[in-house]
Structure formats: structure tokens, C-alpha cells
Enzyme design. Structure first.
Site, PDB file in Angstrom:
ATOM      1  CE  LYS A   1      -3.963  -1.760   2.639  1.00  0.00           C
ATOM      2  NZ  LYS A   1      -4.978  -1.546   1.592  1.00  0.00           N
TER       3      LYS A   1
ATOM      4  NE  ARG B   1     -10.907  -9.709  -2.176  1.00  0.00           N
ATOM      5  CZ  ARG B   1     -11.244  -8.826  -3.101  1.00  0.00           C
ATOM      6  NH1 ARG B   1     -11.528  -9.245  -4.336  1.00  0.00           N
ATOM      7  NH2 ARG B   1     -11.292  -7.539  -2.827  1.00  0.00           N
TER       8      ARG B   1
HETATM    9  N1  BES Z   1      -8.218  -3.631   4.347  1.00  0.00           N
HETATM   10  C1  BES Z   1      -8.311  -3.233   2.996  1.00  0.00           C
HETATM   11  C2  BES Z   1      -9.589  -2.449   2.697  1.00  0.00           C
HETATM   12  C3  BES Z   1      -9.637  -1.058   3.241  1.00  0.00           C
HETATM   13  C4  BES Z   1      -8.935  -0.039   2.639  1.00  0.00           C
HETATM   14  C5  BES Z   1     -10.446  -0.762   4.307  1.00  0.00           C
HETATM   15  C6  BES Z   1      -9.013   1.246   3.135  1.00  0.00           C
HETATM   16  C7  BES Z   1     -10.547   0.519   4.785  1.00  0.00           C
HETATM   17  C8  BES Z   1      -9.826   1.537   4.210  1.00  0.00           C
HETATM   18  C9  BES Z   1      -8.303  -4.449   2.090  1.00  0.00           C
HETATM   19  O1  BES Z   1      -7.517  -5.504   2.522  1.00  0.00           O
HETATM   20  C10 BES Z   1      -7.756  -4.011   0.782  1.00  0.00           C
HETATM   21  O2  BES Z   1      -6.627  -3.633   0.747  1.00  0.00           O
HETATM   22  N2  BES Z   1      -8.575  -4.074  -0.263  1.00  0.00           N
HETATM   23  C11 BES Z   1      -8.164  -3.658  -1.544  1.00  0.00           C
HETATM   24  C12 BES Z   1      -8.741  -4.627  -2.535  1.00  0.00           C
HETATM   25  C13 BES Z   1      -8.228  -4.436  -3.937  1.00  0.00           C
HETATM   26  C14 BES Z   1      -6.758  -4.787  -4.003  1.00  0.00           C
HETATM   27  C15 BES Z   1      -9.013  -5.328  -4.864  1.00  0.00           C
HETATM   28  C16 BES Z   1      -8.686  -2.243  -1.788  1.00  0.00           C
HETATM   29  O3  BES Z   1      -9.779  -1.933  -1.327  1.00  0.00           O
HETATM   30  O4  BES Z   1      -7.962  -1.465  -2.371  1.00  0.00           O
HETATM   31 MN    MN Z   2      -5.522  -5.296   1.886  1.00  0.00          MN
END
Ligand code: BES
Ligand code: MN
Ligand code: ZN
Length: 497
Positions: free
Chosen positions: A280, A354
Site C-alpha cells: 500500500k 477475502r
Molecule cells: N483492508 C483493505 C480495505 C480497506 C482499505 C479498508 C481502506 C478501509 C480503508 C483491504 O484488505 C484491501 O486492501 N482491499 C483492496 C482490494 C483491492 C486490491 C481489490 C482495496 O480496497 O484497495
Molecule cells: Mn488489503
């Protein structure tokens, strides 16, 4: 804090402060008129002078002499015909924020005679007592354990809530509200705890501690070896890059008959989500300590059940892991075989929620569930779709979805349903495995749920995406305690009497 329910007349209830409501539109509630009578019409005089707008959340604190109460706090409650659950809670919260660090030691809240419109189940004395008790606990929450200097001790130490009688139903509602609020506060404590402390093993220890504190809770913890044996390779792939080993935490509350099928809750427990190799961006990454918000809600619900002992069986499963990049981490392109036997091509290691949930959702089949509800801070896309007010709800059962939506309305812990149509499933097609773990940018929240739906075919299931609701960012950064109220309300409607 000492919380009590009292049906004594206000005029004979001594306190450092009495809180009564002043509507912007509508008749004064009986408590407000009663206070006014005891004060010789001073409150009406204030209103006639234009000092009381009654707008939701406005407050006026008045010191008194020769009255049963040293002060009266008038709180604006808006218009009688437009007052929502959220408005009611906003007014109460405003009152608490005036009083929580003030001089009054004992405060009486007389607010159950303020009507809430458009929600019959809530516009009852029991309904409002639940909301009041829960909101009081929520508003008095602090998290200061990591400050080297502790704030001065609060003077406020006793809160009385006025009720019409000492009926058991009223007491039960009040206690349920308090337990729900305390459950939320446990959820917030766990979420706010820094990720160098709150790791999967620490979470498992908290679950064992909860079982020790409450004899109605049983906890079982599966380690890596046991998960490997069960074939939970998808879950394990998320933990592969971390020095912190993963845990599958099972907590059971059995308050129902032995043959009653359990309501099963599953929580995403990523104790820190760096994204893994699909790292990230750095800004705000600290907030990914809240990626165990679903797991934290499981704890809050379990504690609230243990404190209120409803006649229902509830089994909860937490998939706890830390998502880190390293030489042993899962790579984009890796293919794993989940516990269900379905293979997954991991194209983005940041879509890890997931991956841990799918194995937990396969695992829970062994409990022969009545329903399964998972809670997960699953997608940033959910914040784009719904913002910070509603949790995203997706389900393979309309009746279950409707009940959860209704529980959200009653508690002000709202959810909004998104479709789980088959048309979205093809976004998960993989060239090399049964599915890939991402569905591209369009409808990211839905395709995440589509992924989960492939593991939940054998039972009634709902998924709550709490990415936008589990915590608040910015100056007031902190865990919210959601969706504990929604789930507690839902479970209580299914508890046998
Ligand atoms: N934990 C995150 C989702 C999230 C992001 C929650 C920001 C709250 C605030 C999750 O694990 C994630 O990173 N999801 C990705 C999925 C994508 C790679 C398909 C996302 O939401 O960017
Ligand atoms: Mn994630
Ligand atoms: Zn995550």
C-alpha cells in the site's frame, strides 16, 4: 461509572444536574414540564425570551438555587415529527459532552418521553432506554492507556436514567443497552490497540481471557499446524510474509437449547494490512491497524452476550493474520488451494481479507449454522460507494438481508444493500485457477463479496463490509464499535424468551 434506572419523581430525585429535552417543534415532554414546574416556570420564561432554540444538539447549562438539582441542562432535540434515531443520539451525545468532564458528580437523564418518529419499535420506552444506555457508555469512552500522563479523574461518577416504572422489561432493556455499549467499547479498545501489540497471538489470548471471565464463553484456538492440516492454504498464504503466526479463533456462546442451530459470526482479523508485496502507499497506513475491526466486533458481541445471557446459540470465528511483505511473502501470481478445494490465483496480495475469510467460511460449515454473517473491513471501494455512514450489506438470502437492514435502522448503526448478481461473478475469472482474488476496479465491493459467495453456498449468509464504518479518521481518529449494535439487535430478535 455507576448507571442506575430510577422511577422516582424528578422533584424528589436529588442530583448535581438534571438533563431534560427541549424540542424545536412539538409539546414539551412531561419531564421538562415537571422540571419547569419545580423551578416556578423559569424554563418557560427562558423559552419566551428566545434562549432555547431547541435545535438538535444545542445545550444550555443553568445553575440553580433552592432546587432538588444543582443544575439543569436543557438539550435541544429538534422537531417532534422529524426526529430520527440519529437525531435522538446526537442530542444525548451533546448533553454528555457538556457534562462528562464537568463538576457534576451525579446526573439524571430524563429523556425517554421524547418521541422518535418513523420507527415504531424504537419509539417505546424500552427502545429509548436501550439507545440511551448504549449512547451513554459510548460517549464516556476514553482510550488513554498509552499516554504517559493520565488525564485527571472524572468527577462524574453516577448516572441515573429516569423511567416510568421499575418493570423488569425496562430494566432488561436498560441493561442490554449498557452491555451493547460496553461491547462496543471493548471493540474500540481492541481496534485502537497498536499493531505491535495487537497481533494474532495477542488476539487469541484476549479470546481465552474472555472465556476465563465468562463461564458461558468457550474459546478454542487453532494454530498454523492445525490450519495446515485442515487445508487452509488461502488463509495461511496471507500470513506467509509475517513474523507473526496466524490464528483461527473460535468462541462459542451457548445460551439456547443444545439442538438450536447456532448463529455464526465470522470476523476479518488482519491485525495489520501493509498490502503485502502489493504494498500500500505510505500515507495513512497506520489506519490499517483497524483491519481487524470485524474480529474486534466479534469480541464486543461475545462480551455483550455473556453479560445479558439471551437464549440463543452463537458461534464466532476470527481469521487472524498479519499481511506483510518479505522474502517469504506470497507473490502476485501465486496459486493456492483453499480449504474448500477451490484454487485461487492471487493477483493482488492486498486483497487479503477475502483470502482469510474464505477458509473461515468453509470451516464454519461444521457448526451446521442457522445463518452466517461475516464482518470485514474488506474494500476501500465500499467507502467510495457508501462513505462513512452505512456498512455495505450483501447476502444470498433476502429475508436475512432485510432483518439486518431493519436492525441497522433501529440502532442507528445502518447498512445499505448492494446486489450480488451473477453478472458480476465473471470479473473473477482466472486464466490459470478456479478464480482470481481481484475483480478489477468496477464494483470492487461487490466482486469481493462475489468471491466470498463461492464459499457460502451451503447456508444462509450475509456479508457486512465495514471499511467505512469501523473507525473514524482525522482529528477524532478511533475505532467506532460498529457493527456491534446492529448485530446485537439482530441476535436479540432471535433469542427465545
Ligand atoms: N483492508 C483493505 C480495505 C480497506 C482499505 C479498508 C481502506 C478501509 C480503508 C483491504 O484488505 C484491501 O486492501 N482491499 C483492496 C482490494 C483491492 C486490491 C481489490 C482495496 O480496497 O484497495
Ligand atoms: Mn488489503
Ligand atoms: Zn485488509
Amino acid at each position: 461509572m455507576n448507571f442506575t434506572l430510577s422511577s422516582k419523581a424528578l422533584s424528589s430525585s436529588k442530583a448535581d444536574c438534571l438533563v431534560v429535552a427541549v424540542p424545536e417543534k412539538g409539546d414539551w415532554p412531561a419531564s421538562t414540564s415537571e422540571a419547569d414546574a419545580a423551578l416556578g416556570g423559569q424554563l418557560k420564561a427562558l423559552q419566551n425570551n428566545g434562549d432555547l432554540s431547541g435545535k438538535t444538539g444545542t445545550t444550555l447549562l443553568i445553575p440553580l438555587q433552592d432546587a432538588p438539582w444543582a443544575r439543569v441542562l436543557l438539550v435541544g432535540t429538534g422537531k417532534d415529527d422529524k426526529r430520527t434515531v440519529a437525531d435522538f443520539r446526537k442530542a444525548l451525545s451533546a448533553a454528555v459532552s457538556v457534562l462528562k468532564d464537568g463538576a457534576a458528580r451525579h446526573v439524571i437523564f430524563a429523556l425517554t418521553d421524547t418521541p422518535i418518529s418513523g420507527a415504531d419499535a424504537v419509539n417505546t420506552e424500552t427502545g429509548k432506554l436501550k439507545l440511551i444506555a448504549r449512547t451513554l457508555e459510548e460517549q464516556l469512552y476514553t482510550f488513554t492507556g498509552f499516554k504517559s500522563e493520565q488525564p485527571p479523574k472524572r468527577k462524574l461518577n453516577k448516572v441515573t436514567v429516569a423511567a416510568s416504572s421499575s418493570d423488569k422489561a425496562l430494566k432488561d432493556a436498560f441493561n442490554l443497552g449498557l452491555a451493547t455499549g460496553r461491547g462496543m467499547n471493548l471493540t474500540r479498545d481492541l481496534g485502537n490497540t497498536p499493531p505491535n501489540i495487537c497481533n494474532p497471538v495477542w488476539l487469541a489470548e484476549r479470546a481465552q481471557q474472555l472465556a476465563q471471565e465468562h463461564d458461558v464463553i468457550r474459546t478454542e484456538v487453532l494454530d498454523e499446524k492445525q490450519m495446515k492440516k485442515l487445508g487452509m492454504n488461502s488463509l495461511l498464504s496471507v500470513a506467509a510474509g509475517s513474523a507473526q503466526p496466524p490464528r483461527l479463533i473460535v468462541m462459542e456462546y451457548r445460551g439456547g437449547k443444545p439442538k438450536d442451530k447456532p448463529y455464526v459470526l465470522v470476523g476479518k482479523g488482519i491485525t495489520f494490512d501493509t498490502g503485502g508485496i502489493s504494498l500500500k502507499p505510505g500515507e495513512g497506513m497506520d489506519e490499517m491497524k483497524y483491519d481487524m475491526g470485524g474480529a474486534a466486533a466479534v469480541f464486543g458481541i461475545m462480551q455483550a452476550l455473556a453479560e445479558t445471557r439471551p437464549k440463543i446459540n452463537v458461534v464466532t470465528v476470527i481469521a487472524a493474520a498479519e499481511n506483510m511483505p518479505s522474502g517469504t511473502a506470497t507473490r502476485p501470481g501465486d496459486i493456492v488451494t483453499s480449504m474448500s478445494g477451490q484454487t485461487i490465483e492471487i493477483l493482488n496480495t492486498d486483497a487479503e481479507g477475502r483470502l482469510v475469510l474464505c477458509d473461515a467460511l468453509t470451516y464454519v460449515k461444521k457448526f451446521d449454522p442457522e445463518v452466517v454473517v461475516d464482518m470485514a473491513t474488506l474494500t476501500g471501494a465500499c467507502i467510495i460507494a457508501l462513505g462513512y455512514h452505512a456498512s455495505g450489506l450483501m447476502a444470498n438470502d433476502d429475508a436475512l438481508a432485510d432483518e439486518l437492514l431493519a436492525a441497522g435502522e433501529r440502532t442507528g448503526d445502518r447498512a445499505w444493500r448492494l446486489p450480488l448478481w451473477d453478472e458480476y461473478q465473471s470479473q473473477l475469472d482466472s486464466n490459470f485457477a478456479d478464480m482470481q482474488n481481484i475483480g478489477g476496479r468496477p464494483a470492487g465491493t461487490i466482486t469481493a463479496a462475489c468471491f466470498l459467495s463461492r464459499f457460502t453456498k451451503e447456508y444462509r449468509w450475509a456479508h457486512l463490509d465495514i471499511a467505512g464504518t469501523a473507525w473514524t479518521s482525522g482529528k477524532a481518529k478511533g475505532a467506532s464499535g460498529r457493527p456491534v449494535p446492529l448485530l446485537m439487535d439482530y441476535l436479540m430478535t432471535h433469542a427465545g424468551k
